[in-house]
Design a protein around this motif. Sequence first.
Motif, PDB file in Angstrom:
ATOM      1  N   UNK A 165      -4.842   0.255  -4.116  1.00 27.96           N
ATOM      2  CA  UNK A 165      -4.885   0.555  -2.793  1.00 27.96           C
ATOM      3  C   UNK A 165      -5.850  -0.094  -2.055  1.00 27.96           C
ATOM      4  N   UNK A 219      -5.435   2.456  -9.519  1.00 28.48           N
ATOM      5  CA  UNK A 219      -5.357   2.805  -8.057  1.00 28.48           C
ATOM      6  C   UNK A 219      -6.062   1.980  -7.276  1.00 28.48           C
ATOM      7  N   UNK A 230       2.115   7.599  -6.295  1.00 27.58           N
ATOM      8  CA  UNK A 230       1.178   8.566  -6.708  1.00 27.58           C
ATOM      9  C   UNK A 230       1.961  10.116  -6.503  1.00 27.58           C
ATOM     10  N   UNK A 264       0.776  -1.132   0.008  1.00 33.94           N
ATOM     11  CA  UNK A 264       0.161   0.061   0.089  1.00 33.94           C
ATOM     12  C   UNK A 264       0.783   1.235  -0.059  1.00 33.94           C
ATOM     13  N   UNK A 299       1.899   1.929  -3.644  1.00 33.23           N
ATOM     14  CA  UNK A 299       1.079   2.551  -4.188  1.00 33.23           C
ATOM     15  C   UNK A 299       0.757   4.002  -3.901  1.00 33.23           C
ATOM     16  N   UNK A 300       0.899   4.198  -2.901  1.00 32.94           N
ATOM     17  CA  UNK A 300       0.849   5.714  -2.240  1.00 32.94           C
ATOM     18  C   UNK A 300       1.981   6.571  -2.716  1.00 32.94           C
TER      19      UNK A 300
END
Lengths: 275, 275, 275, 275
Positions: B129, B126, B49, B42, B45-46
Amino acid sequence: MPIPLKPASGWRHTCHTVIFEHDTPAGRAFDLCLLLAIVASVLTVMLDSVAGIRAQWGDLLTTLEWGFTLLFTVEYLLRVACVERPWRYVLSPLGVIDLLSILPTYLGLLLPQSIYYLSDIRVLRLLRVFRVLKLAGFLNAGSSITQALAASRRKITLFIYVMLMMAVVLGTLMYVIEGEANGFTSIPRGIYWAIVTLTTLGYGDLTPKTGLGQALAAVVTLMGYGILAVPTGIVTAEFARVRDDEARRRCPACNAAGHDGDALFCRRCGQRLPD
Amino acid sequence: MPIPLKPASGWRHTCHTVIFEHDTPAGRAFDLCLLLAIVASVLTVMLDSVAGIRAQWGDLLTTLEWGFTLLFTVEYLLRVACVERPWRYVLSPLGVIDLLSILPTYLGLLLPQSIYYLSDIRVLRLLRVFRVLKLAGFLNAGSSITQALAASRRKITLFIYVMLMMAVVLGTLMYVIEGEANGFTSIPRGIYWAIVTLTTLGYGDLTPKTGLGQALAAVVTLMGYGILAVPTGIVTAEFARVRDDEARRRCPACNAAGHDGDALFCRRCGQRLPD
Amino acid sequence: MPIPLKPASGWRHTCHTVIFEHDTPAGRAFDLCLLLAIVASVLTVMLDSVAGIRAQWGDLLTTLEWGFTLLFTVEYLLRVACVERPWRYVLSPLGVIDLLSILPTYLGLLLPQSIYYLSDIRVLRLLRVFRVLKLAGFLNAGSSITQALAASRRKITLFIYVMLMMAVVLGTLMYVIEGEANGFTSIPRGIYWAIVTLTTLGYGDLTPKTGLGQALAAVVTLMGYGILAVPTGIVTAEFARVRDDEARRRCPACNAAGHDGDALFCRRCGQRLPD
Amino acid sequence: MPIPLKPASGWRHTCHTVIFEHDTPAGRAFDLCLLLAIVASVLTVMLDSVAGIRAQWGDLLTTLEWGFTLLFTVEYLLRVACVERPWRYVLSPLGVIDLLSILPTYLGLLLPQSIYYLSDIRVLRLLRVFRVLKLAGFLNAGSSITQALAASRRKITLFIYVMLMMAVVLGTLMYVIEGEANGFTSIPRGIYWAIVTLTTLGYGDLTPKTGLGQALAAVVTLMGYGILAVPTGIVTAEFARVRDDEARRRCPACNAAGHDGDALFCRRCGQRLPD
């Protein structure tokens, strides 16, 4: 906080009574002076950070600062000197706080000026403000507040865990819906928004601009309401339990609890209850 | 979460013990690794971004992403393989979440690049997430928090229903009072304001400008206070009930509840109670 | 809501069963249709207020609006026709709401266009949104939420009274401290600030700029915390009481309350309790 | 509020009945008039502070102001005249409030105009708004709200103490992290931010701009949640206790409390209980 082991006699015995205990006139006077010194020294650090005040009263504040540092140094040395197991005190949370509250000032002497004025090191001096934690020594560890908080710890951790999961999901949704044009430049920023919204903090520095985003924000806030009630419910229920326990007495013979406050005899074995 | 049916023996039996159960050393080790992998994926992914980080570390993040995807794919296949009724697991909430947490990455391979880079499809990535929801597998479904929330569900729904009715009425009033000149451009926007205000969120992106509007806002906020107390009261009362139930024991003979914690015999049938 | 008196027989008897009662299939079907019609008609009013949507779909929305108005008119006339004492229904809160939800649309026909388009009269049409209050007919008046709120009414009134007194004093202090230069242009505006702050709403459209003002705001907010707990405490305590009452049964012989949920005999007169 | 000592007879006896007591028709009429006069006079002061209204209605407001001042002067003199121990009343909180509510208006007469128009002295006139505190005379001191708040006072003080400690530490951290460039110009300003954030007030006039600052703000807010629950829990538990006490009756013989609402005999001494 638990009181450290006391020496059997001598000046260390007397000193321990004054410094660590709160039920003699001398002990109470010491506590009051210490309290005032802590508050005054924290105020000194705070005022020193205000540019206008530092410009005008800087020298006075520096002098006061050294006064408090010497005072707390003497206090720290006395504390170390008058307990039976000095290392145990030095390594206890309060011992570490006591040490941290004097170190930052000495740092200015130990390091050469040229290095000292690098901003990262100057920042260390602000650690002096942690002196405020010395006040924790005055808190009664056995109070019902600390008991209720300790009892709710596991549930509150679980709650924060669920809250963070929700914040990650909602923050990502908002990042997708609003996009970078409306200030949601990354998922971490979306999560920041979600936490600020779920807790009803609502700074307003990052708000949904699109209709869909505003609808989601409204739904999240209403949902957040049910969640918001959870930690309050947890702590309240624990408070009620602690209060109930306090109102009940245990039987000295069979250890049965649950007697009403004015019962005369144990309701299980008939033993007379203590007052 | 309930544990899926376990095969009688063989490697699937062993595998089930490790993956689905939490009381063996291997099971606990698996849980810990899975927990760390979820959190790390996670975070990947964060971080991906954040424009600045993606520019510098994009390749590393993509590699990590593929690593986590393969890991979760293996985990998913093992889970499907080692339960007695695979479809039941696949269609359960946790099974759907497990599948959703690997699909988005593969989407990039299946679709041609030209289509993939259309922004709407990129957004699907996305969904990775939502892996954070895999953490829900670690929640204890029988905990008092979930019980209290489940018991309050009907009352909280009723509360949100009343809240929405109030928001519609207040939002319309504000739309009439403040008008489009002060930002209240439509009734839905007025309702958005009403929800943000009633929940004491208070972003400040839409505030009353006229005297009458400010007076209404002040009244609404004070009224909102009484309402605000309702969900807290609901959940707290349920918590207290769940806690009370926990403190009581049931009779093994007649199933009567409500015995005091130290009662020796059932108060209805006289059966000796278990300790 | 209490159900109005029912005629003895005939079509009005049947009609009353369908419209006012909720326990026959026909009654439940009527309730569902009415619920959907209310929600749809409120959505129509809301969408009609959004400029972009009105420009494109204005005619459709007007047609829908007339459809709902005719529907609610028929419903209103049937309700009046099938109760024993029509005036009592017409003057009851639900009767007034039912009438108010159809009147605003007819207003457009009764008044000449030239007058109608004066903005103050157009605003009356927005009263259609109060149709949402028709949903109140679906609320169960005997629920524990309404009971707890009704029981806390006097205490919550007292709380708002104290809150207003504090807001007047704090708002005046802030008006004096901050002055007109910082946006506190009058005492009423200061009171608006005080209420927004005490309830932790915190719009941020009016904030203290001076050091003294910020210090007062900080003190007020912390103080507000203790106060904030009061309405929650009031409502929670009432919820707990209502829940306790529900859990207790009364003796049919001596009317004694306070029996445990599974007691078989009255604890005061020995009468067998009903299940 | 306790009622001051009453003279034995004469016009002062009658006057005392009307002014200080609430259970005769004359007393209730006096209370109502006083209530209206207080509210009207506070409204006068408030309206006088709005520039637009003062410009147009200034003379009327000044006349009204003198009317109210004379009225309250007469009321004050009567109160002093008709109690047995005038000084005790004059020095009581209500007596001081009564005096403060008439003094500011006379100040304008006593001081020469030239001095009077210095703004600091004009500000004193705003003290007239404290007339709102005269309303405190109508509060019932024995109500369960005041009891519960009084019982929780020590715990709420402790809570505010802990809250301030946290605010000092967090405010300093934020001052270090965000720095002067982002508006955190001094430690006191950081503490102002910490209090506004911990209480979920969230004005938004001072928000973290850096990623680290926003992460800290998010953590602080979530932590603040557990803390936020504490005062609510304290007050709720006290409310529940006060309510429990009310529901119990005391034995007239041995003063034992804790009887159920329908008990017939004292459970300690067997004395028949009053209804």
